[in-house]
Design an enzyme around this catalytic site. Structure first.
Site, short mmCIF file in Angstrom:
data_model
loop_
_atom_site.label_atom_id
_atom_site.label_comp_id
_atom_site.label_asym_id
_atom_site.label_seq_id
_atom_site.Cartn_x
_atom_site.Cartn_y
_atom_site.Cartn_z
N ARG A 76 -35.73 -36.19 -0.65
CA ARG A 76 -34.58 -35.83 0.18
C ARG A 76 -34.08 -34.44 -0.21
O ARG A 76 -33.80 -34.18 -1.38
CB ARG A 76 -33.46 -36.87 -0.02
CG ARG A 76 -32.18 -36.49 0.68
CD ARG A 76 -31.06 -37.51 0.48
NE ARG A 76 -29.86 -36.95 1.08
CZ ARG A 76 -28.69 -36.83 0.45
NH1 ARG A 76 -28.53 -37.27 -0.78
NH2 ARG A 76 -27.68 -36.29 1.06
N HIS A 120 -25.06 -30.47 3.67
CA HIS A 120 -24.71 -30.80 2.30
C HIS A 120 -23.79 -29.70 1.75
O HIS A 120 -24.12 -29.01 0.80
CB HIS A 120 -25.96 -30.99 1.43
CG HIS A 120 -25.74 -31.83 0.20
ND1 HIS A 120 -26.51 -32.92 -0.13
CD2 HIS A 120 -24.82 -31.73 -0.79
CE1 HIS A 120 -26.08 -33.44 -1.28
NE2 HIS A 120 -25.05 -32.73 -1.70
N GLU A 166 -21.78 -37.09 2.15
CA GLU A 166 -20.51 -37.34 1.47
C GLU A 166 -19.32 -36.62 2.08
O GLU A 166 -18.59 -35.91 1.39
CB GLU A 166 -20.62 -36.97 -0.02
CG GLU A 166 -21.66 -37.78 -0.75
CD GLU A 166 -21.55 -37.64 -2.26
OE1 GLU A 166 -20.78 -36.78 -2.73
OE2 GLU A 166 -22.24 -38.39 -2.97
N ASN A 295 -24.62 -43.08 -1.55
CA ASN A 295 -24.72 -42.32 -2.79
C ASN A 295 -23.85 -43.06 -3.80
O ASN A 295 -22.63 -43.12 -3.65
CB ASN A 295 -24.18 -40.90 -2.61
CG ASN A 295 -25.07 -40.04 -1.72
OD1 ASN A 295 -26.11 -40.50 -1.25
ND2 ASN A 295 -24.67 -38.81 -1.49
N TYR A 297 -22.70 -43.76 -7.75
CA TYR A 297 -22.67 -43.35 -9.15
C TYR A 297 -21.84 -44.29 -10.00
O TYR A 297 -22.12 -44.48 -11.17
CB TYR A 297 -22.09 -41.92 -9.27
CG TYR A 297 -23.03 -40.88 -8.69
CD1 TYR A 297 -24.01 -40.29 -9.48
CD2 TYR A 297 -22.97 -40.54 -7.35
CE1 TYR A 297 -24.90 -39.36 -8.94
CE2 TYR A 297 -23.86 -39.61 -6.81
CZ TYR A 297 -24.82 -39.03 -7.61
OH TYR A 297 -25.70 -38.13 -7.08
N GLU A 374 -28.66 -41.35 -3.11
CA GLU A 374 -28.41 -40.76 -4.43
C GLU A 374 -27.99 -41.85 -5.40
O GLU A 374 -27.22 -42.74 -5.03
CB GLU A 374 -27.27 -39.73 -4.40
CG GLU A 374 -27.60 -38.44 -3.72
CD GLU A 374 -26.43 -37.43 -3.73
OE1 GLU A 374 -25.57 -37.49 -4.64
OE2 GLU A 374 -26.38 -36.61 -2.81
#
Ligand code: BGP
Length: 473
Positions: A76, A120, A166, A295, A297, A374
């Protein structure tokens, strides 16, 4: 034992143009807002920028060769809008298109499926100056024009597309935390810019259906599933408020085409609800994605926030553990510590089960496939005397998260791919090059020895094995 990963599961890794390419003013590229923003003293860690980054623009063949050696199934990357439209709109820069043509062909020649992100964060500076970028509805047409150019050029070879990366995190940092351009703290502007981005997202997804009818597209959402700090009803309510305001505000608009009613009414009474114009609602309904890009985390924990309580707070951008400050909306919720999870040096909760919980929530609310676009751990890595990087902590992080993907799939989640963040080390927007995520180390530690050479970390060999065994181990 049954392995839930299907035969052609998309094992991958991700990046973004500004964080890797460099070549910021080469071959006709125009400046992005980031090229200008990083020149303002004190905005990023030690003023680091992506002007050279890890020089992927010149070294993409070497990087793709490493991906091929690893056995990566998918990669990606994002396209830099000002590389294609140096002025943001109007004249197309053929050399910019050529670069991505070459990259895509190089990937395909090695059997790697490209996943292309349209936005992005590196919006052309020209549009910031012309009308304030995402703060003007004019951007919807300009963004659509740029996306159509890419659909026409790459739609025959690129099957998977990410619309906005995002949006939630980007606007939160730009309009609440004052950390991304334009760098302000203004809730009204935050909700208005988000509304314009929702419209732009729907518009380009609608165009996609026409130009790339066989392709798949979805936004990538910075998903931080949340928990209540305690089982007290007040904390439970704060947690539910936070879910509505920090997750469903975006996910509902993407997946259902409507704003969630509870936060909408709240914001309306606070004078913060976005301005609707004729045709907006119809357009939002046209943006339904093929998958939800996640994404992931960390998780975040919330507790009750009194009316005169915490507002914007502060993020740890230094890697000094414990420097995070609570943030929230007075009267609704604020972030709290979660003593049950470990934290990285950037105070990010390390919580693999949270990923499973989050994917289950998305599945039960929207019943759409998920693509993890991600997931990764940012840490200080050390080039040891043996010339290697022994990043056992990264392996442990990724391994535990992949295990939870497996569990989630057995729970009924439809997962089409998993991209780690990131393949090579790259620029962390606000943390410079010290916060590393890659499987491949990029040497730029010492001032005098910035040769940008690539060194495979221990995690490189580990992920190579994960792919080879299709996540079996
Ligand atoms: C996501 C972004 C990525 C990347 C990653 C790590 O929010 O989509 O571009 O930067 O987070 O974040 P950071 O570099 O701040 O640690």
């Amino acid at each position: 034992k049954l392995n839930p990963f299907p035969e052609h599961f998309l094992w991958g890794s991700a990046s973004a143009a500004y964080q890797i390419e460099g070549a910021w003013n080469e071959d006709g590229k125009g400046p992005s807002v980031w090229d200008i923003y990083t020149e303002i003293p004190g905005k990023t860690y030690k003023g680091t920028s992506g002007k050279i980054a890890v020089d992927h623009y010149h070294r993409y063949k070497e990087d793709v060769a490493l991906m091929a050696e690893m056995g990566l199934k998918t990669y990606r990357f994002s396209v830099s809008w000002p590389r294609i439209y140096p002025e943001g709109t109007g004249k197309v820069n053929e050399a910019g298109l050529q670069f991505y043509d070459n990259l895509i062909n190089e990937l395909l020649a090695h059997g790697i499926e490209p996943v292309l992100t349209l936005y992005h964060w590196d919006v052309p500076q020209a549009l910031q100056e012309k009308y304030g970028a995402w703060e003007s509805r004019e951007i919807i047409e300009d963004f659509n024009e740029y996306c159509i150019t890419l659909y026409k050029r790459f739609g025959d070879r690129v099957k998977y597309w990410v619309s906005l990366n995002e949006q939630n995190h980007n606007t939160n940092l730009a309009f609440m935390q004052a950390l991304h351009p334009p760098g302000v703290r203004d809730r009204k502007r935050f909700y208005e810019a988000n509304h314009i981005m929702f419209l732009a997202n729907a518009k380009v997804i609608d165009s996609f259906r026409k130009y790339v009818p066989d392709g798949k597209i979805g936004p990538s959402f910075a998903y931080t599933p949340s928990y209540p700090a305690t089982s007290s009803p007040k904390d439970m309510l704060a947690f539910e408020n936070a879910e509505e305001f920090t997750s469903y505000w975006w996910l509902d608009v993407y997946c259902r085409g409507t704003y969630p009613s509870i936060p909408y009414r709240h914001l309306k009474s606070m004078g913060l609800a976005p301005t609707f114009e004729e045709g907006d609602q119809e357009l939002l309904l046209k943006g339904k994605p093929d998958f939800v890009g996640v994404n992931y985390y960390q998780t975040i924990t919330y507790e009750h926030n009194p009316l005169d309580g915490v507002s914007f707070g502060k993020m740890n951008n230094t890697g000094k553990k414990g420097s995070n400050e609570a943030t929230g909306i007075p009267g609704l919720y604020k972030t709290a510590d979660n003593p049950h999870v470990e934290k990285s040096n950037w105070d990010w909760a390390i919580d693999p089960i949270g990923l499973r919980i989050g994917m289950r929530r998305i599945t039960s609310r929207y019943n759409l496939p998920i693509f993890i676009t991600e997931n990764g751990l940012g840490e200080f890595d050390k080039l040891e005397e043996d010339g290697q990087i022994h990043d056992a902590y990264r392996i442990a992080y990724l391994e535990s998260h992949i295990r939870q993907c497996k569990e989630a799939m057995m729970d009924g989640v439809e997962l089409i791919g998993y991209c780690s963040w990131s393949f090579t080390d790259l620029l962390s927007w606000l943390n410079g090059y010290q916060k590393r995520y890659g499987f491949v180390y990029v040497n730029q530690d010492e001032e005098e020895d910035k040769d940008l050479r690539r060194i495979k970390k221990d995690s490189f060999y580990w992920y190579q094995d994960v792919i080879k065994t299709n996540g079996e181990n």
